[in-house]
Write a protein that holds these residues in place. Structure first.
Motif, PDB file in Angstrom:
ATOM      1  N   ASN A 153     -88.009  32.825  -1.673  1.00 22.54           N
ATOM      2  CA  ASN A 153     -87.868  34.236  -1.339  1.00 22.54           C
ATOM      3  C   ASN A 153     -89.138  35.015  -1.669  1.00 22.54           C
ATOM      4  N   ALA A 173     -79.691  32.094  -0.023  1.00 19.29           N
ATOM      5  CA  ALA A 173     -80.139  33.453  -0.367  1.00 19.29           C
ATOM      6  C   ALA A 173     -81.236  33.842   0.615  1.00 19.29           C
ATOM      7  N   GLU A 233     -70.554  31.001  -0.978  1.00 18.35           N
ATOM      8  CA  GLU A 233     -71.941  30.779  -1.351  1.00 18.35           C
ATOM      9  C   GLU A 233     -72.710  30.216  -0.161  1.00 18.35           C
ATOM     10  N   PRO A 269     -79.901  42.854   3.266  1.00 20.74           N
ATOM     11  CA  PRO A 269     -79.473  41.624   2.587  1.00 20.74           C
ATOM     12  C   PRO A 269     -78.826  40.640   3.557  1.00 20.74           C
ATOM     13  N   PRO A 305     -83.180  39.295   0.223  1.00 23.18           N
ATOM     14  CA  PRO A 305     -82.717  39.918  -1.020  1.00 23.18           C
ATOM     15  C   PRO A 305     -82.085  41.286  -0.813  1.00 23.18           C
ATOM     16  N   VAL A 351     -76.958  36.504   3.670  1.00 22.21           N
ATOM     17  CA  VAL A 351     -76.553  35.204   3.139  1.00 22.21           C
ATOM     18  C   VAL A 351     -76.194  34.356   4.352  1.00 22.21           C
ATOM     19  N   ASP A 411     -74.772  39.573  -2.026  1.00 21.00           N
ATOM     20  CA  ASP A 411     -75.973  39.561  -2.854  1.00 21.00           C
ATOM     21  C   ASP A 411     -76.952  38.592  -2.200  1.00 21.00           C
ATOM     22  N   GLY A 412     -77.918  39.152  -1.487  1.00 24.39           N
ATOM     23  CA  GLY A 412     -78.851  38.325  -0.732  1.00 24.39           C
ATOM     24  C   GLY A 412     -79.806  37.533  -1.580  1.00 24.39           C
ATOM     25  N   ALA A 413     -80.004  37.926  -2.829  1.00 23.36           N
ATOM     26  CA  ALA A 413     -80.887  37.183  -3.718  1.00 23.36           C
ATOM     27  C   ALA A 413     -80.161  36.016  -4.374  1.00 23.36           C
ATOM     28  N   ALA A 414     -78.872  36.192  -4.632  1.00 21.25           N
ATOM     29  CA  ALA A 414     -78.081  35.132  -5.265  1.00 21.25           C
ATOM     30  C   ALA A 414     -77.424  34.222  -4.235  1.00 21.25           C
ATOM     31  N   GLY A 415     -77.341  34.669  -2.980  1.00 18.90           N
ATOM     32  CA  GLY A 415     -76.692  33.867  -1.945  1.00 18.90           C
ATOM     33  C   GLY A 415     -75.182  33.846  -2.074  1.00 18.90           C
ATOM     34  N   THR A 416     -74.583  34.973  -2.503  1.00 20.05           N
ATOM     35  CA  THR A 416     -73.134  35.025  -2.694  1.00 20.05           C
ATOM     36  C   THR A 416     -72.513  36.147  -1.875  1.00 20.05           C
TER      37      THR A 416
END
Length: 563
Positions: A179, A461, A458, A529, A464, A531, A550-555
């Protein structure tokens, strides 16, 4: 079965083909394929893999196979087992990568100019005015051009993806994850971005001319009639039609299937997109300001990472960065010309053939031509060119029952349970292209269940940011008009025809794809964001569900179910 009816040659037979790993290609074709689509674009897709693998000396593989199973398209992944052959190919491939690093502009533009030139020869012909003989020859030429363009697609793709992976490896070796690396690349000027900008400008022009009331209250067909009655409406329609000439050569569905209409044939999706932008304009969102924000963040990221490097590492970074940025742009840009433009051009020629056969009474509807295979259509046109009267009589006894049977079969396959994987499924996925583009990771190879309904999902990601909002589930382009400003788009996949939606959505979640899939790239370009590759988003999420991504966590979490 429709598989053998469409192509006995390309029917997947698990009992005989089980030595190969087959994967359902939802990324390019998330629905049953038409007979004509399978025997043209999909056939060329596979051929292009093989030609490019040979020409570029791709080290691990000679390309992928494409077959049908339960009406769906499957890719067959094969690897070269001979280590000496792999080593020899790797040397040649490395030479190509070194050349492309220094000469990507000329390498890319040379091939794209060839593609554009070939497509121009098709667009210049009024196929409806051709004789039967010349229409037959035009069909043969269109099929050959589409095949050549898919060769070019993969000749470009193999070195492009390899250079992307090299740059990613360099960044990771200096503490920057994917990322963070992508932040150095976003913000490119390609044909998809120009398409979006022109759509936005059309919406602004309509708003400024006070045409939005007409566009919002009338159907697309009646809107054109109403606009043509007033001077400012006629001026706007002239601009709209000019837009379609440049940007309208794309399949509405963004699938690799010629059965769907193009924007130029049916501009309804364009009208609906423009109408949906009016609320965005009223909310004060500005396309140029948003794009400039993305550019500024990229330059900040480049400066920060560059400052962390010194000596030879900094020199290497400065050498690799420009080509990495261009290759990142290529991921979307080439689709305008090949995946969409070339498919649309072939569709146009096939549509003309359908109109000819319908005029002769051989088809009840011109669109029935897509339920023939390419070999069947070329046989019919060849016979009509030989003797029109006899050709009509001969095929008049053959086509109607075949078309009727194929249409029934095509409708029925949508209810079949086509498995995600077939054959020799590996224990672990090591092919970086399969991971980056298709999102095939170990959890997908041995899935927990793509039809499992979950409240927490999940995936990759991809872009973000955190956003919460109402879900809008869109299964195909027919649902584009339902997407409202601020919705979170939940869908099986996205393609270039979906990009205009990214100007108004708050986030995106997909079933398929990896970090180099369209949804991931488009989301980064518009700083929303994302996923991707969850595999059960459209199963788990319904319209109106309040979801948080949550685009940074991939959730993705479903916080409240809609009634």
């Amino acid at each position: 079965m429709i598989d053998r009816s469409i192509s006995a040659l390309r029917t997947l037979r698990p009992d005989h083909d089980g030595g190969i790993f087959w994967f359902r290609d939802d990324l390019h074709q998330p629905s049953p394929i038409s007979p004509m689509g399978m025997t043209t674009v999909q056939k060329h897709h596979s051929w292009g893999y093989h030609v490019a693998a040979e020409q570029t000396s791709l080290p691990p593989s000679k390309g992928a196979l494409v077959k049908l199973h339960k009406g769906r398209v499957y890719l067959g992944f094969t690897l070269i087992d001979d280590k000496a052959e792999v080593a020899e190919r790797a040397k040649k491939f490395k030479q190509l990568l070194e050349y492309c690093t220094e000469n990507w502009d000329s390498f890319y533009s040379g091939y794209i100019e060839e593609v554009s030139s070939l497509l121009a020869t098709l667009h210049a012909v009024d196929a409806d005015r051709l004789t039967n003989r010349h229409l037959y020859e035009h069909l043969l030429r269109a099929e050959e051009i589409n095949r050549r363009n898919w060769e070019i697609h993969f000749i470009l793709m193999y070195p492009a993806d390899a250079l992307y992976l090299e740059f990613e490896a360099f960044c990771k070796s200096h503490g920057l994850d994917e990322n963070g690396m992508v932040a150095l690349l976003v913000g490119f000027d390609g044909m998809p971005a120009r398409t979006d900008e022109e759509l936005w400008e059309l919406a602004k022009a309509a708003k400024a001319a006070k045409l939005d009331r007409i566009l919002l209250s009338a159907t697309p067909a009646s809107a054109r009639s109403l606009l043509s009655e007033i001077p400012e409406g006629r001026d706007w329609l002239a601009r709209f039609d000019a837009f379609l000439v440049t940007y309208g050569n794309r399949i509405n569905a963004a699938h690799l299937d010629v059965i769907f209409h193009t924007w130029r044939e049916d501009p309804t999706p364009v009208f609906e997109t423009i109408r949906s932008y009016f609320r965005r304009i009223d909310d004060g969102w500005d396309f140029t300001a948003q794009r400039n924000h993305v550019f500024a963040r990229r330059e900040e990221a480049v400066a920060a990472f560059g400052a962390s490097l010194s000596g030879e590492d900094h020199k290497t970074f400065l050498r690799m960065l420009p080509v990495a940025q261009k290759i990142y742009a290529y991921q979307e840009d080439h689709g305008f010309y090949i995946d969409q433009g070339s498919t649309a051009a072939l569709h146009d020629v096939l549509a003309a053939c359908g109109r000819r056969l319908a005029r002769f009474g051989l088809l009840a509807d011109a669109d029935d031509v897509y339920f023939l295979t390419y070999a069947e259509l070329s046989e019919v046109l060849g016979d009509l060119a030989r003797d029109q009267k006899i050709g009509i009589y001969h095929h008049g006894a053959l086509l109607p029952s075949l078309i009727a049977e194929r249409k029934v079969q095509w409708e029925s396959v949508s209810s079949l349970d086509a498995p995600l994987t077939v054959g020799n499924v590996p224990q672990t996925m090591t092919d970086p292209i399969a991971i980056k583009v298709f999102g095939i990771i170990d959890e997908v190879l041995h899935p927990k269940g793509e039809k499992v309904i979950a409240s927490r999902l999940e995936g990759f990601a991809a872009a973000p940011g955190v956003v919460k909002g109402p879900a809008r589930v869109v299964m195909s382009f027919e649902d584009f008009a339902t997407v409202q400003s601020g919705d979170i788009l939940v869908c099986p996949y996205t393609g270039t025809a979906w990009t205009p939606l990214f100007l108004k959505i708050a986030g995106v979640v997909t079933d398929t794809g990896g970090m180099l899939t369209h949804a991931a790239i488009a989301a980064r370009e518009y700083a929303i964001p994302a996923v991707v590759g969850t595999w059960n988003a459209t199963t788990s999420i319904k319209n109106g569900d309040l979801i948080r991504i949550d685009g940074a966590a991939g959730t993705v979490e479903v916080e409240r179910r809609a009634n």
